[in-house]
Each structure stands twice: as structure tokens, then as C-alpha cells.
Design an enzyme around this catalytic site. Structure first.
Site, short mmCIF file in Angstrom:
data_model
loop_
_atom_site.label_atom_id
_atom_site.label_comp_id
_atom_site.label_asym_id
_atom_site.label_seq_id
_atom_site.Cartn_x
_atom_site.Cartn_y
_atom_site.Cartn_z
CG HIS A 147 -9.23 -1.18 4.22
ND1 HIS A 147 -9.11 -1.37 2.96
CD2 HIS A 147 -8.75 -0.03 4.53
CE1 HIS A 147 -8.53 0.08 2.18
NE2 HIS A 147 -8.16 0.83 3.53
CG ASP A 148 -11.47 2.40 3.23
OD1 ASP A 148 -11.01 2.27 4.39
OD2 ASP A 148 -10.80 2.55 2.29
CG ASP A 150 -2.26 0.58 1.07
OD1 ASP A 150 -2.48 1.44 0.39
OD2 ASP A 150 -3.17 -0.21 1.41
CG ASP A 164 -4.65 5.49 0.92
OD1 ASP A 164 -5.26 4.84 1.04
OD2 ASP A 164 -4.54 6.87 1.46
CD GLU A 182 -8.95 4.82 -1.75
OE1 GLU A 182 -9.94 4.41 -0.88
OE2 GLU A 182 -7.86 5.43 -1.18
C1 GLC Z 1 -8.04 5.36 1.90
C2 GLC Z 1 -7.91 4.35 2.66
C3 GLC Z 1 -8.65 4.49 3.93
C4 GLC Z 1 -7.86 5.55 4.69
C5 GLC Z 1 -7.73 6.69 3.65
C6 GLC Z 1 -7.03 7.74 4.21
O1 GLC Z 1 -9.22 5.73 1.54
O2 GLC Z 1 -8.40 3.00 2.01
O3 GLC Z 1 -8.45 3.27 4.93
O4 GLC Z 1 -8.46 5.84 5.86
O5 GLC Z 1 -7.41 6.49 2.44
O6 GLC Z 1 -5.54 7.20 4.13
#
Ligand code: GLC
Ligand code: CA
Length: 557
Positions: free
Chosen positions: A332-333, A101, A202, A258
Site C-alpha cells: 500500500h506504500d 498491523d 509498522d 517494516e
Molecule cells: C508505514 C506504513 C505507511 C504509514 C507509515 C506511518 O510506512 O506502511 O502506510 O503511512 O508507516 O505509519
């Protein structure tokens, strides 16, 4: 086969590990790297090609590792660099790959760069972050953070504000500073030289901030939207091309951003010309289910077929032949997918989990499996704010409930449906204490349904959800039509059946999925005489699909 380029990352199945909740090897209640290494055979037997681990770097854990204090060190709760090296070589020994990540939109406020930066305007690291003077006694502009409250924090020492699009412990890096880009690219190269196989990036669509103007304020909202200045800008694309040129092009990597956004954005990020990333995660099929109110994701919105299928099909159609796609429902989100899109009752849990799995593994794009999904793990449904660990819940609680704007019971209902903690409860390995996750006290409670839902039982049961995933993954590895076939939507008027075909040369794959808990009429499969590749029911009923039934038929002309 058509002219499309083959690639290992198109053919692969990715499994996401949330390390804190995967397996604890030393009894401190927190999952760790040695716990992952001990379970690699489980993943290999499932057929997984690539493991993506959520952040494992040194972190004070305000956001469970998404706040990085040192990019070149392992979080002490997770182990050591020697544990990492052993994990990586054990992954490679089994013919699997590892994706890390990359959290580089922001760091932790405990990162040495920020510690320096905070020392004052003259510090050489000041411009590593985004510092601005306040306006009219308040912050520099009206932006709200993704995790509630203002996106600016005043630093008493200098009187200036720094930007944090997430928590105040996650200051945003200033990518406009070439030294920041050098530092991030050096760090990425360092991990690539260690032999990792890719990056999940991320919130990478936010790195290119173009201006700091006030954002539009939606009716009822407390803050302005930063998106017009920060999301999917030309500047972000420029940085990603630079990253491709300076780092990514030198290695054979899987890169997934992402990014959220629309298919227009994805067509640039994930273009077949490979000028930026291999693929991105779309959010329209999950975030699109929000009510569009200032509360965003905090709502009662369910997941009716039409609302989920329309964005998924749009991504299928718009991207094919032009950009590579990802396919996922959980991570995980997000809450547990069987609880959100299927049905987690005893009666329908297994069959609906298998139906959703069929969707993920037969749409076009690289499928992502989130840990425990292959067992049909369900939401935990906490009932009190004190049970939540996630900073997102606590910040939202402060902003909306403690201020009297939203009723506590309503908010708890929204949390139970959609909170990220639903998917972060420990992995359910067996029937032993704490589901075999830890011998100590787990950092987040184990879901008490582990006697019904656990890996050991499912590995021993050929009809289990686990084995269904195993068969789906094996089909991807043996049938090019599943990877490269063209997507053709069918029955788009139906409120009950999600159906489509995948076509490659003389092969036609027909998929029909009943999204409901009722038996529904469907003639599609009866007309298709071919080989049944997989189904979640042992027998079928002519002219109908049984509750949550999934059928996949292959025809060769
Ligand atoms: C992304 C991650 C999440 C995190 C956010 C800030 O959306 O997947 O878990 O809280 O970024 O880093
Ligand atoms: Ca541990």
C-alpha cells in the site's frame, strides 16, 4: 534436507488487504470487514495461507488508519468488534490465518493517551510521548518528518514541542517510558488472546530513540535526518527482545517488521535464533531506486534490472541460513508493481505481471501478495493534485511546489509514477458499476480499466494472471526446494535476464526471467533438461527468451 528449521511462516504465502479499498458491503464507498469476510473463498481458492490486514482500529484517518485512536476498537467505517470476531472465525474455518498491523511507533493525536498527555507537564500521561522545549525560538532540533515539514509540533498550551516522525496527527510514543511498553505489550496480548496469528509491525525500527541531536542535512535538503538517532538502534533491539520475551514467545505467531535498513540490520532483527522477529521487509530494491536527492522518492527513476537485482540478490545471499527473508514488490506504500517493474501496456501487461510473480514466488523468503496484484492491477496515473487523497502527496506539494522549489508539472509526473494512491484504488471485482467494489461512491476513484482487469473474468480464464498466481502458490506448497532451497545467483552481468538457481539435496530449480520487452538471447534453459514447472509462454524459442518470458525448470540428480 539441510539443517534449517522448518516453520509454517516460511512455507506460507501472505496476502495483504488494504481494507478501505478491498470490498464495501454497505454502500458507503469504503471497504469494510464484512466485505473481507464475503470474499474469503476467493482468497482460499487462490491458495493464500495468511491474510495481513492493514490497520482496522478506530482512527480519524489522517493516514488511513496508521494513526490509531483506540487499539481495542474497530474503526466505525469498517464495522464492529462482532464483525471482526466473525471475520476471524471465518478465516480460521478455512484454514487460513490473520496477521494484524501493529502501529506502535506512534498513535493518533486523538488517542486518549495523547489527549491526556497534551493537558500539560504534570499529567500522568505526559511521558507517554516525547515532549521537549524549543531552541532559539524554533523546534528542539532540525529533524524533518517522513511526510515533509519539521518533525516537531509546538503545542500552544504548554509551549513545548512534541515529536512526530510522520504527520503532526501521529505523535511518537515514548518507548523509553516502561509504562508505554507495558501498555503496548498488554494490548498485543489482548489481541493474541482473541486468537490472531501474528503482527506486521509498522516502522518498528524507529521505536528506540537514543538522543535528540541535530541530524545531518543533505545538500539541498530543508531538514536534518533523524535516522542516526532513531533507526535500528541498540535500544530498538532491546525493546524488541523484551517484546519477544513478554508477548511473542507465548504464542505461535508470524512476526514481520517494516524496518527498511541493510542486511546487517536484518540479520539482527530476523535472526534464525528468533530473539526478535521472524522476518523483516527490506526496502533497498524499491527505495534504493530513488535519486538520492532531497526530493527522495519524488523522481523519474525507472526500475532497470541491475538496480533491482543487486539489492534483491544481496538480501538473498546475506540472509540465507542466518535470517529469514520476505519477498515483495508491491504494497500500500508502493505504486502498482506491474506499472513500476513490468509494463502495463495492453500488449505486455499480463506477461510482465506473470514474470514478476515468478520472481516473487521463487526467490527465497516468504512471498507477500498485495491485493489486486494477482490480477495485474495498474497505476491510476492521476493528473491533478486535487485527485490525490494521500497526505504524503499533499504535504510534499506544500513543501516543494507551493514554495516554488519544484515545478508543478514535474511533481505531478513524479506523483503519477510513484504515489501510494496508485495502489489504493478499489479492488476490481467484476464488470459491474464501480468494478463491483461498492454500490455507492468509492472513496478513491476506481481505475477505469476494470472492464479489462477484474477478478471475475480472471477466475473464469485459466490463462489469466490470477490462475498463474494460483499455480505458483500451489508449487510452493508442494516443492520444498522453493521454500528451503539455497539461492545461487546466475548471469549477474546481464542487463536483460534475471536468473538464479535454488538447490535442495538432489533438486535444482533453475529460473530465467526476461526483464525486457524484447526477445533476448539466453542459453541457460536450453542446457537444463528437466521438468518445466511453470512458464508464462505456451511455447519457447531455443536460445532465446521472449519479451518478459519466465521459465522455471526442475532437475533431479
Ligand atoms: C508505514 C506504513 C505507511 C504509514 C507509515 C506511518 O510506512 O506502511 O502506510 O503511512 O508507516 O505509519
Ligand atoms: Ca462500507
Amino acid at each position: 534436507m539441510n539443517s534449517e528449521k522448518r516453520a509454517w511462516w516460511k512455507e506460507a504465502v501472505v496476502y495483504q488487504i488494504y481494507p478501505r479499498s478491498f470490498a464495501d458491503s454497505n454502500g458507503d464507498g469504503i471497504g469494510d470487514l464484512n466485505g473481507i469476510t464475503a470474499h474469503l473463498d476467493y482468497l482460499k481458492n487462490l491458495g493464500i495461507d495468511v491474510i495481513w490486514v492493514s490497520p482496522i482500529y478506530a482512527s480519524p484517518n489522517h493516514d488511513n488508519g496508521y494513526d490509531i485512536a483506540d487499539y481495542r476498537a474497530i474503526m466505525k467505517e469498517f464495522g464492529t468488534m462482532a464483525d471482526f470476531d466473525r471475520m476471524l472465525s471465518e478465516i480460521h474455518l478455512r484454514g487460513m490465518k490473520l496477521v494484524m498491523d501493529l502501529v506502535a511507533n506512534h498513535t493518533s493525536d486523538e488517542n486518549a493517551w495523547f489527549v491526556e498527555s497534551r493537558k500539560g507537564p504534570d499529567n500522568p500521561y505526559r511521558d507517554f510521548y516525547i515532549w521537549k522545549d524549543g531552541k532559539a525560538g524554533g523546534p528542539p532540533n532540525n529533524w524533518g518528518s517522513c511526510f515533509s515539514g519539521s518533525a516537531w509540533e509546538k503545542d500552544e498550551k504548554s509551549g513545548q514541542y512534541y515529536l512526530h516522525l510522520f504527520t503532526k496527527e501521529q505523535p511518537d510514543l515514548n518507548w523509553a517510558n516502561p509504562k508505554v511498553r507495558d501498555a503496548v505489550f498488554d494490548m498485543m496480548t489482548w489481541w493474541c488472546e482473541k486468537g490472531i496469528d501474528g503482527f506486521r509491525m509498522d516502522v518498528i525500527g524507529m521505536i528506540g530513540k537514543e538522543n535528540y541531536d541535530d541530524g545531518p542535512v543533505r545538500p539541498g535538503a530543508l531538514y536534518g535526518d533523524f535516522a542516526p538517532s532513531c533507526q535500528h538502534t541498540q535500544t530498538t533491539h532491546r525493546y524488541l527482545r523484551e517484546m519477544r520475551e513478554r508477548v511473542l514467545s507465548k504464542y505461535d505467531l508470524l512476526t514481520v517488521g517494516e524496518t527498511s535498513g541493510t542486511t546487517d540490520n536484518a540479520l539482527i532483527y530476523a535472526n534464525e535464533d528468533e530473539s526478535e522477529l521472524n522476518m523483516v521487509f527490506g526496502f533497498e530494491h524499491n527505495d534504493g531506486l530513488n535519486d538520492g536527492t532531497p526530493l527522495g522518492k519524488w523522481s523519474d527513476h525507472g526500475a532497470p534490472l541491475r538496480d533491482v537485482r543487486a539489492p534483491l540478490n544481496r538480501w538473498q545471499m546475506d540472509l540465507q541460513g542466518r535470517a529469514w527473508n520476505t519477498v515483495y514488490l508491491g504494497n500500500h506504500d508502493q505504486p502498482r508493481q506491474v506499472s513500476r517493474y513490468g509494463c502495463d501496456s495492453e500488449l505486455f501487461r499480463a506477461v510482465s505481471a506473470k514474470m514478476l510473480a515468478t520472481l516473487i514466488h521463487t526467490l527465497r523468503g516468504t512471498p507477500y501478495v498485495y491485493q489486486g496484484e494477482e490480477l495485474g492491477m495498474t497505476n491510476i496515473y492521476f493528473t491533478d493534485i486535487s485527485q490525490y487523497q494521500d497526505v504524503e502527496n499533499h504535504n510534499a506539494w506544500k513543501q516543494w511546489v507551493e514554495s516554488g522549489l519544484v515545478d508543478a508539472q514535474d511533481m505531478l509526473r513524479y506523483f503519477a509514477r510513484i504515489s501510494r494512491d496508485n495502489a489504493r484504488t478499489p479492488m476490481q471485482w467484476n464488470r459491474e458499476k464501480n468494478a463491483g467494489f461498492t454500490t455507492g461512491t468509492p472513496w478513491l476513484p476506481v481505475n477505469q480499466n476494470y472492464l479489462l482487469i477484474n477478478a471475475e473474468d480472471q477466475v473464469n480464464d485459466p490463462d489469466s494472471i490470477y490462475h498463474y498466481y494460483r499455480r505458483l502458490i500451489a508449487l510452493r506448497h508442494t516443492h520444498d526446494v522453493i521454500v528451503y532451497g539455497r539461492f545461487v545467483p546466475l548471469m549477474e552481468d546481464s542487463d536483460e535476464v534475471y536468473a538464479y538457481q535454488r538447490i535442495l539435496d538432489n533438486q535444482v530449480l533453475t529460473v530465467a526471467l526476461n526483464w525486457t520487452d524484447r526477445k533476448v538471447p539466453c542459453a541457460l534453459i536450453d542446457e537444463t533438461e528437466g521438468e518445466e514447472l511453470i512458464s508464462n509462454y505456451p511455447t519457447h524459442q531455443k536460445g532465446f527468451l521472449q519479451p518478459y518470458e519466465a521459465r522455471v525448470i526442475l532437475n533431479k540428480n
